[in-house]
Design an enzyme around this catalytic site. Structure first.
Site, PDB file in Angstrom:
ATOM      1  N   ASP A 104       0.906  -1.534  -0.094  1.00 34.52           N
ATOM      2  CA  ASP A 104      -0.184  -0.057   0.241  1.00 34.52           C
ATOM      3  C   ASP A 104       0.947   0.895  -0.016  1.00 34.52           C
ATOM      4  O   ASP A 104       1.927   1.810   0.687  1.00 34.52           O
ATOM      5  CB  ASP A 104      -0.476  -0.194   1.085  1.00 34.52           C
ATOM      6  CG  ASP A 104      -1.774   1.241   1.361  1.00 34.52           C
ATOM      7  OD1 ASP A 104      -2.666   2.009   0.091  1.00 34.52           O
ATOM      8  OD2 ASP A 104      -1.559   1.388   2.338  1.00 34.52           O
ATOM      9  N   GLU A 130       1.734  -0.573  -4.926  1.00 35.73           N
ATOM     10  CA  GLU A 130       0.861   0.461  -5.607  1.00 35.73           C
ATOM     11  C   GLU A 130       1.550   1.824  -5.485  1.00 35.73           C
ATOM     12  O   GLU A 130       2.565   2.335  -4.272  1.00 35.73           O
ATOM     13  CB  GLU A 130      -0.623   0.799  -3.932  1.00 35.73           C
ATOM     14  CG  GLU A 130      -1.415   1.969  -4.307  1.00 35.73           C
ATOM     15  CD  GLU A 130      -2.024   2.972  -3.904  1.00 35.73           C
ATOM     16  OE1 GLU A 130      -3.518   2.620  -3.878  1.00 35.73           O
ATOM     17  OE2 GLU A 130      -1.726   2.235  -2.329  1.00 35.73           O
TER      18      GLU A 130
END
Length: 703
Positions: A336, A373
Site C-alpha cells: 500500500d 501501489e
C-alpha cells in the site's frame, strides 16, 4: 520462574523449550519494564520485571530470558525516557506498549481514546502474546507458484466476502478466515488463481469517524499478527491457526494468497493520536518528523509516515515479510502506498532506496510476488518504480479504460498502450509485460456496477459531508443517476460492464478483479467505503443467482484468457514472436485521431494454432469493420467468440461455434466488444502493418 540476561536477537518474544527470550529496540529509553499477565483477560500484570541497563541492555536493545514461561504468555512493556516533542521524543512511562514484533495481539479491552490522553492505560492497552509459530501442522501444503502470466487476481475483503447473511454460513463463521474457506469452490468456478486480501495485519477498528469502524483495515496496529476479528472465536491464538488453515485450503485449491501490507503508516496517527507502540519506543526512529520535530510528515494522508529506510525500520519490515512468506506461507505482497518506502528519513525520494532493493533481492522472498501501489499523497511512480521484479498497480490503465469505455474522445490511441501492457510506462524489452497489474476497479473507488450507474460520488454515509473520496471517477450513469427501472438503461449498463471485463481480460498484463464486480456488487455510489462495515460493502450472495448472465460471461472471459496462448505472453508484443497488427474499420488502417472512439487489432504467432482479431467500439453508433483474412491458408475462416452487442447467451463462448463467418464485414454494435478466432497451421505474415515496439513508445503514443 527465573530471569536471565537473555540475548538481543531475535527481536520480539522467542519461545524456547526452557522459556522465552524477550528483546526490544528502544533507543534513548532510560528504563524498561516487562509486564507479564496471567491471562488474556487480566487487566493488571502478575509480574513486572525491571530490565537492568547493566545486565539486560546491549547497544539499543533491551532483553531478558525468562525460564518457566511458554507459548501463550501475555506480555507488554512500559518504556521510560524523555518526553520532549521539541526533539521528537515522546516517551511516556504511564502508557503500556505493544511489542512491534508481537505475533499475536490481545485487543479485547483496547481503548483508543485512553491511549491518546495522559494517564495509566494498562487496563485498556494492547498486549502481545509469546507464540511458537512452528506448532502448526502444515501437512502436505505446497504453494501453487503461478507465474504472473498464469495469474488472475481477485481483490477481496476477508470480512466482507462472507459477512452478509446471504452467504448461507452459520453466523459465527460469517466474515472470517473459515468463512472464506467455505467459498473457495466459488473462486475456483470463477477461474481465480490468486486472492489479494485487504489488510489482515492486526488493525484498529476504532480509527474511523465517530459511530463508524475502520472496515478496510488500512490502520495497522501490529505488522506481524493476523487480525483477530477475522477468527471465529476472535481469539488471538485461534486467529493464527485459522489464518493458516485458510492459506492451506487455498493452496490446495491452486489459489495463491497475496497480502495487502501497510508499511507506510500506523494507527498511532499524528501528534494528537494515541501512543501504543512505536511512538513510545523510538518516535524519531520509526516515523518521519517535521523539521521542528513536533509534528509528523504525512505522505500517507493518514497522519504519520513510517521512516522505512531507517536501518532499524528497514530490518523490521524485512523480518516481517520473511515471517509471512517463510513461516505463514503467503505467496506475495501488495504494498500500500509503496512510494513512501522510496523516501529517505527527510521524506525526499531516493533513486535507489535501500529497503526496496533489499526486499527485491532477499532470497527468502525470491518466489514471492511483489506488487507496488506506486504512489503516495505526492509521488506518482507508476512505470518508474525501482527494481526488476516489482509489478505495479497500473492506475493509468484504469483511467484510460474508463474514459474510453464511457465514450470520451482522444482515448483510442492511449488504448493501444493499455492493450499492450503499457510499454510507454514499462519501457524495456527485458521487463515482463505482466508486471502491469491491470484493473478497472479496486476497493478504493466505485465498483464496476457503480461506475456505470453514477456520475457523482455519494459518500454522505461516511459522515464527512461528501468531501472524502475521489472526484475524478471517469464514470457515466448511462442516462440516470443510481438504480433505474428503465430497461434500456439497465441493458446498456450490463453491456458496459461486459465491455470492461472483456477489455481487462484481452489486454496484455496481469488482470485484477474487484470482489463482487462479476455479480454487479454496488456500494450505492459510495466511492470511499472504508468505514462502511455493513451491507454497503459486503458481498450479497443473492446476486450470484440474479446476475447469472454476467457471472457466466466473466467465467467465459477468464477461460479465454487462461486458455489462449496470446494472453500468457512473457514478452511484449512484437519484441519476440507474437505480433500485433492495428486496424480501423479497414484492415491495417487504424484511426487514432481525437474523434475516434474505436480500434481493432489482431494477434498472430506462427507457433500457435490460432489467431485473434478484436474490435473495441466505444462509439454510440454501430460501425462496419472489414477484418483481414486469416494468416493461415489452411484456416477455415473467422469464428466468433465474443460479441457484447448480442443478447445472452450468444454474447460469448470460450469455444468457437462450428460455422465460420460467411462475410469479411461485421456490423459491430454501438458500445460493444467483438472477438474473433481463426484456427489453422500458420505461416509468417507480412510485417507491413505491425506496430514495432519503438512505434508504441514513440510518435505521440506514449501520452
Amino acid at each position: 520462574m527465573q530471569v536471565l540476561p537473555g540475548k538481543s536477537y531475535p527481536l520480539g518474544a522467542t519461545v524456547h523449550p526452557e522459556g522465552v527470550n524477550f528483546s526490544l529496540y528502544a533507543r534513548n529509553a532510560t528504563a524498561v519494564e516487562l509486564l507479564l499477565f496471567d491471562a488474556q483477560d487480566h487487566h493488571r500484570p502478575k509480574q513486572v520485571i525491571s530490565l537492568s541497563p547493566k545486565y539486560n541492555k546491549t547497544f539499543y536493545y533491551w532483553h531478558c530470558f525468562i525460564q518457566g514461561i511458554e507459548h501463550g504468555q501475555v506480555y507488554a512493556y512500559r518504556v521510560y525516557g524523555p518526553y520532549n516533542p521539541e526533539t521528537g521524543m515522546r516517551f511516556d512511562g504511564q502508557k503500556v506498549l505493544l511489542d512491534p514484533y508481537a505475533l499475536a495481539v490481545v485487543n479485547d479491552t483496547w481503548d483508543r481514546e485512553k491511549a491518546r490522553h495522559a494517564g495509566d492505560n494498562c487496563a485498556t492497552a494492547l498486549k502481545g502474546i509469546a507464540v511458537d509459530p512452528y506448532r502448526y501442522d502444515w501437512e502436505d501444503d505446497a504453494p501453487p507458484n503461478h507465474t504472473f502470466e498464469r495469474t488472475i487476481i481477485y481483490e477481496l475483503h476477508v470480512g466482507g466476502f462472507t459477512k452478509d447473511p446471504s452467504s448461507g454460513l452459520p453466523e459465527a463463521m460469517r466474515g472470517t478466515y473459515r468463512g472464506l474457506i467455505e467459498k473457495i469452490p466459488y473462486l475456483q468456478s470463477l477461474g481465480i488463481t490468486a486472492v489479494e486480501l485487504l489488510p489482515i495485519q492486526q488493525f484498529d477498528l476504532d480509527d474511523a469517524p465517530p459511530g463508524r469502524l475502520n472496515y478496510w483495515g488500512y490502520s495497522p496496529i501490529s505488522f506481524f499478527a493476523p487480525h483477530n476479528g477475522y477468527a471465529v472465536g476472535q481469539n488471538p491464538l485461534g486467529a493464527l491457526d485459522e489464518f493458516r488453515d485458510m492459506v492451506k485450503a487455498l493452496h490446495k485449491a491452486g489459489i495463491e494468497v497475496i497480502l495487502d501490507v501497510v508499511f507506510n503508516h500506523t494507527a498511532e496517527g499524528d501528534e494528537n493520536g494515541p501512543t501504543f507502540s512505536l511512538k513510545g519506543l523510538g518516535n524519531r526512529t520509526y516515523y518521519m518528523l517535521s523539521d521542528d520535530k513536533k509534528q509528523y510528515k504525512n505522505f500517507s494522508g493518514t497522519g504519520n509516515t513510517i521512516n522505512g529506510n531507517h536501518s532499524v525500520v528497514r530490518r523490521m519490515i524485512r523480518h516481517c515479510l520473511r515471517y509471512w512468506a517463510g513461516v505463514m506461507r503467503v505467496d506475495g505482497f501488495r504494498f500500500d502506498l509503496a512510494s513512501v518506502l522510496s523516501r529517505d528519513s527527510d521524506g525526499r525520494p531516493m533513486a535507489n532506496p535501500p529497503l526496496l532493493w533489499e526486499i527485491e533481492s532477499d532470497p527468502v522472498l525470491a518466489s514471492s510476488k511483489l506488487i507496488a501501489e506506486a504512489w503516495d499523497v505526492e509521488l506518482y511512480q507508476v512505470g518508474n518504480f525501482v527494481g526488476d521484479r516489482w509489478a505495479e498497480w497500473n492506475g493509468k490503465f484504469r483511467d484510460r479504460v474508463r474514459s474510453f469505455v464511457k465514450g470520451d474522445g482522444g482515448y483510442a490511441e492511449p488504448m493501444v498502450q493499455c492493450l499492450s501492457a503499457s510499454p510507454d510506462l514499462f519501457r524495456t524489452y527485458e521487463r515482463n509485460p505482466n508486471r502491469s497489474i491491470n484493473f478497472a476497479t479496486c476497493h478504493d473507488g466505485f465498483t464496476l456496477n457503480d461506475m456505470v450507474s453514477y456520475n457523482q460520488k455519494h459518500n454522505l454515509a461516511n459522515g464527512e459531508g461528501n468531501r472524502d473520496g475521489h472526484n475524478d471517477n471517469r464514470s457515466w450513469n448511462c442516462g440516470e443517476e443510481g438504480p433505474s427501472d428503465n430497461l434500456e438503461i439497465n441493458a446498456l449498463r450490463l453491456q458496459q460492464i461486459k465491455n470492461c471485463f472483456a477489455i481487462l481480460l484481452l489486454a496484455q498484463g496481469t488482470p485484477m478483479i474487484l470482489m463482487g464486480d462479476e455479480v454487479r456488487r454496488s456500494q450505492h455510489g459510495n466511492n470511499n467505503a472504508y468505514c462502511q462495515d455493513n451491507p454497503t460493502s459486503w458481498f450479497d450472495w443473492t446476486q450470484v443467482e440474479k446476475e447469472a448472465d454476467l457471472l457466466r460471461f466473466v467465467r467465459e472471459m477468464i477461460s479465454i484468457n487462461m486458455t489462449s496462448p496470446y494472453f500468457q505472453e512473457s514478452h511484449f508484443l512484437n519484441s519476440h514472436h507474437t505480433t500485433v497488427r492495428w486496424h480501423g474499420t479497414m484492415p491495417g488502417e487504424p484511426d487514432w485521431g481525437e474523434d475516434s472512439r474505436s480500434l481493432a487489432f489482431s494477434l498472430h504467432n506462427p507457433a500457435y494454432e490460432e489467431e485473434i482479431y478484436v474490435v473495441l467500439n466505444a462509439f454510440w453508433e454501430a460501425l462496419d469493420f472489414e477484418f483481414p483474412p486469416p494468416s493461415s491458408p489452411q484456416s477455415k475462416g473467422w469464428f466468433r467468440l465474443v460479441d457484447t452487442g448480442l443478447p445472452s447467451p450468444e454474447d460469448i463462448s470460450s469455444a468457437p461455434p462450428d460455422q465460420p463467418l460467411s462475410t469479411s464485414i461485421y456490423n459491430v454494435a454501438p458500445r460493444s466488444v467483438l472477438v474473433l478466432q481463426s484456427k489453422g497451421a500458420f505461416t509468417p505474415i507480412s510485417m507491413g502493418q505491425e506496430m514495432s515496439y519503438d512505434r508504441l513508445v514513440g510518435d505521440g503514443i506514449s501520452n
